[in-house]
Design a protein around this motif. Structure first.
Motif, PDB file in Angstrom:
ATOM      1  N   SER A  22       0.805  -1.225   0.000  1.00 34.50           N
ATOM      2  CA  SER A  22       0.000   0.000   0.000  1.00 34.50           C
ATOM      3  C   SER A  22       0.835   1.271   0.000  1.00 34.50           C
ATOM      4  CB  SER A  22      -0.929   0.016   1.223  1.00 34.50           C
ATOM      5  OG  SER A  22      -1.798  -1.086   1.165  1.00 34.50           O
ATOM      6  N   TYR A  23       2.120   1.183   0.320  1.00 35.88           N
ATOM      7  CA  TYR A  23       2.915   2.394   0.440  1.00 35.88           C
ATOM      8  C   TYR A  23       4.144   2.312  -0.465  1.00 35.88           C
ATOM      9  CZ  TYR A  23       0.078   3.677   4.426  1.00 35.88           C
ATOM     10  OH  TYR A  23      -0.974   4.025   5.220  1.00 35.88           O
ATOM     11  N   GLY A  24       4.531   3.480  -0.974  1.00 32.67           N
ATOM     12  CA  GLY A  24       5.710   3.559  -1.833  1.00 32.67           C
ATOM     13  C   GLY A  24       6.541   4.776  -1.514  1.00 32.67           C
ATOM     14  N   ILE A  88       2.458   5.596  -8.375  1.00 31.63           N
ATOM     15  CA  ILE A  88       3.378   5.136  -7.336  1.00 31.63           C
ATOM     16  C   ILE A  88       2.904   3.770  -6.847  1.00 31.63           C
ATOM     17  CG2 ILE A  88       4.440   5.649  -5.109  1.00 31.63           C
ATOM     18  CD1 ILE A  88       5.143   7.648  -7.261  1.00 31.63           C
ATOM     19  N   ASP A  89       3.741   2.731  -7.041  1.00 29.45           N
ATOM     20  CA  ASP A  89       3.391   1.410  -6.519  1.00 29.45           C
ATOM     21  C   ASP A  89       4.341   1.021  -5.390  1.00 29.45           C
ATOM     22  OD1 ASP A  89       5.573   1.113  -8.165  1.00 29.45           O
ATOM     23  OD2 ASP A  89       4.457   0.027  -9.714  1.00 29.45           O
ATOM     24  N   THR A  90       5.657   0.939  -5.725  1.00 32.98           N
ATOM     25  CA  THR A  90       6.631   0.652  -4.660  1.00 32.98           C
ATOM     26  C   THR A  90       7.581   1.837  -4.550  1.00 32.98           C
ATOM     27  OG1 THR A  90       7.969  -0.562  -6.288  1.00 32.98           O
ATOM     28  CG2 THR A  90       6.463  -1.847  -4.919  1.00 32.98           C
ATOM     29  N   ASN A  91       8.779   1.693  -5.076  1.00 32.16           N
ATOM     30  CA  ASN A  91       9.747   2.792  -5.081  1.00 32.16           C
ATOM     31  C   ASN A  91       9.935   3.304  -6.500  1.00 32.16           C
ATOM     32  OD1 ASN A  91      10.169   2.526  -2.331  1.00 32.16           O
ATOM     33  ND2 ASN A  91      11.849   1.059  -2.598  1.00 32.16           N
ATOM     34  N   LYS A  92       9.883   4.647  -6.649  1.00 34.38           N
ATOM     35  CA  LYS A  92      10.005   5.223  -7.989  1.00 34.38           C
ATOM     36  C   LYS A  92      11.023   6.347  -7.968  1.00 34.38           C
ATOM     37  CE  LYS A  92       7.091   6.636 -11.870  1.00 34.38           C
ATOM     38  NZ  LYS A  92       7.273   5.349 -12.583  1.00 34.38           N
ATOM     39  N   ASN A  93      11.887   6.373  -8.974  1.00 40.19           N
ATOM     40  CA  ASN A  93      12.911   7.405  -9.100  1.00 40.19           C
ATOM     41  C   ASN A  93      12.725   8.115 -10.439  1.00 40.19           C
ATOM     42  OD1 ASN A  93      15.353   8.773  -8.205  1.00 40.19           O
ATOM     43  ND2 ASN A  93      16.343   7.744  -9.919  1.00 40.19           N
ATOM     44  N   ILE A  94      12.649   9.448 -10.424  1.00 39.05           N
ATOM     45  CA  ILE A  94      12.434  10.206 -11.656  1.00 39.05           C
ATOM     46  C   ILE A  94      13.504  11.267 -11.823  1.00 39.05           C
ATOM     47  CG2 ILE A  94       9.942   9.815 -11.664  1.00 39.05           C
ATOM     48  CD1 ILE A  94       9.561  12.612 -10.557  1.00 39.05           C
TER      49      ILE A  94
END
Length: 783
Positions: A22-24, A88-94
């Motif tokens: 549920s959190y990312g 956003i699902d898990t960890n995202k880097n942009i």
């Protein structure tokens, strides 16, 4: 028991799995067009529900984000706003790369974003204008330009000099700041202008109401906050050239600006020149003290002048650090209307009508030097601002050398000289946001030394020192609600010097005495200022409410003046026992935006326990009426109302109205209003912006109908001022010439050449009407 433990472990496992899913986390880097990190960029998620700023190397991050869809908004001064939708699902880097708006960071888009942000965060009534507004409304002086704003007016001294007035308050009750530092001239004089080059101003913020909390003592009526610190982007150079002319006073002027930046170091410079002749009024004669003076070609003789300004700025930027040092000098020389300085003019040998560009006696000459340093450190989430400044205001006033009373004929024409040095040091520390709170604290110090010379005396030489410390908190209750609260304590000291007449006055016993006009005086003042307010903002409606207490030290003129003001032909007397002036004010602002209609109402209520003013009496000294500085309880109320409707994309109309009511509740003038109280005024405007393609772009045509009611509520020796109607026209367009765009703006003020009287004008008591028909043309291009 085994089953219970098994069920507990099963539920724990399910809960942890659900939590993990549920959190990312969102991490990103913001870079400029040259792949250099942008430190301090604003990163907002979902319209403000979450926000942060980029740290060292341009990095930002959000933790514990519930899975789902997010709108990310990234903005940085001088760059186009970046907006995108992310899942956003898990960890995202942009990785985000911003594009510059233009070579200079002062474009309209940036201004509009900043305006909305500042208006939301300030619970006082705030009007903000960008360079587009300044260009479209540019008049003879900066305050004449800003007087188009509701609640703001100017006290004009001729065609190119003026003082700021906010809701009927001016002089030392309005603070003018430039790049965060209070501008220090000779604010106490009705015939003293600002000595600021309006061509260099890039953005203006006008705060209407008690602003002593954040801007220090004297900000009782409000603040004119001037900005000119736009930073060039990396590896750029360029500039602008502005040419201007006005028909009424035959003004010709130019302003040139240039900038250059390689990497971390940048350089800016500017130069402005203007010269103007005697200006025209819609009458052929002026009555003064029962004498009629004919005007040649409707020109107010000896109101010509010239202004010169130059400045340089050197700046340095690095990760989390920026600093710039600017040096500027403004010089002006102008004449006073010759028939406004006594009847001696009838015997003068000066031929005032020989040339409309001569600057004869009486006249004034002012030079204002300013050295200013602004530094910003960003250490993690902390911000430290340090400002230092030195200012020298060198003012000379000249009049014909003639005898007055017991004063013999002086040896020269230097009537008064003021040489004022001001040293300023400000420190401002902003803490990182902690929960819902964002604290700011600061310290302000100012030291002044004012020397005098000349054969005329009004106020003595003096030295003053003020120091203030404050703390302010912004409380973000939600994305719609915000609270503001703060305290400031100010202590001030003022020391005046002794002064003795340079000539002897005969006494009743047959002796001659050099009269003591001023004795040494030392006063100390201290006061606690406070402010508390709230703002509510949503898409269709916003509301503000603010209550505050402000404080002002009496000036040297109010405490220790003791002489004849030959410019106003009266005897002015100070009062050494005056208290520090206090003011309590309640401000509200309500704004609605529904489809094409926008309505904004800004009422206020104001109370002074001891308003200080110059009180005319029935006494006379050397044939001049005596005025005493006195205190009175005063009640004021009023406000502004604006209604705008966008009929089509090209056509809009607006109505702006302002009104101030003042009454003295005690003292000798109980029941009277205050000096220079503005009458009810309304401006009805219409603007059409045709969608023209080809050579022309951003074309607009406008008309203003200004309706001013009669001012019958006066305080002697003021005169009742009849109402009037003025018609003004504006037009502007961008002309494409190759790859360049030349901006052309034209204005026609008082197009019907209406004879009218401005109640707050310096020349109102002399029955001098306002300026006649005037065409203004501005031509600007960038390179």
């Amino acid at each position: 028991m085994y089953k219970i433990i098994s069920l507990y472990c099963l539920f724990s496992l399910i809960f942890n799995l659900l939590s993990a899913q549920s959190y990312g986390r969102l991490t990103g880097t913001v870079m400029d067009e040259f792949n250099h990190p942008l430190v301090g960029a604003s990163v907002i998620l979902d319209g403000g529900k979450k926000g942060t700023s980029t740290k060292r190397k341009g990095v930002f991050h959000f933790s514990n984000l519930p899975q789902g869809k997010y709108v990310v908004n990234v903005s940085f001064l001088g760059y186009k706003t970046y907006m995108d939708t992310l899942i956003i699902d898990t960890n995202k880097n942009i990785y985000i790369k911003l594009s510059p708006l233009s070579n200079l960071l002062n474009e309209v888009e940036v201004g509009q974003q900043l305006i909305m942000s500042r208006k939301k965060e300030n619970s006082l009534s705030v009007a903000m204008v960008n360079q587009a507004f300044l260009t479209e409304n540019r008049a003879g002086s900066l305050m004449q330009t800003l007087s188009r704003l509701p609640g703001v007016s100017s006290m004009d001294i001729g065609s190119a000099q003026s003082k700021p007035v906010i809701r009927g308050l001016g002089f030392n009750r309005v603070v003018v700041t430039e790049n965060g530092v209070k501008h220090e001239a000779q604010e106490w004089g009705a015939d003293h202008g600002l000595e600021i080059d309006q061509f260099t101003i890039e953005r203006v913020e006008v705060i209407k109401g008690p602003a002593s909390l954040m801007y220090g003592a004297n900000a009782i009526g409000g603040v004119i906050d001037l900005k000119q610190i736009a930073t060039p982007v990396k590896n750029s150079q360029g500039g602008t050239i502005l040419l201007t002319t006005q028909t009424n006073s035959n003004l010709y002027g130019m302003s040139a600006k240039y900038f250059n930046r390689k990497d971390k170091i940048y350089f800016k410079m500017h130069l402005s020149l203007s010269e103007y002749a005697d200006y025209k009024v819609p009458t052929d004669s002026i009555e003064y003290m029962s004498y009629f003076f004919k005007l040649q070609n409707n020109k107010l003789r000896n109101t010509a002048g010239k202004e010169q300004s130059a400045g340089v700025t050197l700046g340095y930027l690095n990760n989390g650090f920026s600093s710039h040092l600017s040096v500027s000098d403004v010089f002006s020389k102008s004449g006073f209307f010759a028939n406004a300085h006594g009847l001696e003019i009838r015997n003068s040998s000066i031929d005032y009508d020989s040339s409309m560009r001569d600057i004869d006696l009486p006249s004034q000459q002012v030079n204002h030097l300013k050295v200013l340093s602004n530094t910003l450190w960003m250490i993690k989430d902390y911000k430290l601002n340090i400002d230092f400044a030195f200012q020298n205001n060198y003012r000379q006033e000249f009049s014909e050398a003639v005898s007055h009373g017991y004063m013999p004929t002086p040896a020269d024409s230097l009537e008064r000289l003021y040489n004022k040095n001001t040293w300023t040091g400000n420190v401002r520390f902003e803490f990182p946001k902690h929960g819902k709170h964002n604290f700011t604290s600061g310290l302000n110090n100012e030291l002044q030394q004012n020397k005098i010379d000349g054969w005329g005396f009004i106020l003595p030489a003096y030295q003053s020192f003020t120091s203030g410390i404050y703390v302010h908190d912004k409380i973000y209750l939600s994305d719609k609600w915000m609270l503001n609260a703060g305290l400031r304590y100010v202590i001030g000291m003022l020391n005046t010097d002794a002064y003795q007449d340079w000539y002897a006055t005969p006494q009743t016993n047959g002796s001659n005495l050099y009269l003591q006009r001023s004795v040494p005086l030392s006063r100390t003042f201290g006061s606690l200022s406070w402010g508390v307010g709230a703002t509510y903002v949503n898409q269709l409606f916003s509301a503000k409410i603010n209550a505050g207490k402000s404080f002002r030290m009496p000036t040297a003129k109010e405490l220790a003046s003791n002489g004849i003001n030959y410019h106003m032909y009266r005897y002015e007397k100070g009062e050494t026992a005056l208290h520090a002036e206090q003011s309590y004010q309640l401000d509200t602002e309500l704004s609605w935006k529904w489809k094409k209609l926008t309505i904004e109402i800004s009422p206020f209520v104001n109370y002074f326990p001891n308003y200080i003013y110059l009180n005319p009496t029935s006494d006379y000294y050397e044939a001049q009426q005596v005025y005493y500085h006195s205190e009175s309880k005063v009640f004021r109320t009023g406000g502004e109302c604006s209604i705008a409707y966008q009929f089509t994309k090209q056509f809009q109309m607006a109505i702006d109205a302002e009104y101030v009511y003042s009454i003295q509740l005690s003292g000798q003038k109980k029941g009277y209003t205050l000096p220079f109280s503005p009458p009810l005024a309304t401006v009805i405007s219409a603007k059409y912006s045709p969608n023209i393609k080809g050579v022309f772009e951003h074309t607009n045509i406008g008309i203003d109908l200004k309706l001013v009611a009669a001012q019958n509520s006066i305080i002697p020796p003021e005169k009742k001022t009849p109402g009037y109607v003025l018609v003004n026209l504006t037009a502007g367009t961008g002309i494409k010439v190759g790859k360049q765009v030349i901006q052309l703006n034209a204005q026609a003020h008082n197009i019907l050449n209406t004879k009218y009287f401005d109640h707050s004008s310096f020349y109102r008591l002399l029955e001098v009407p306002g300026q006649g028909r005037n065409f203004v043309l501005n031509l600007q291009f960038a390179f």
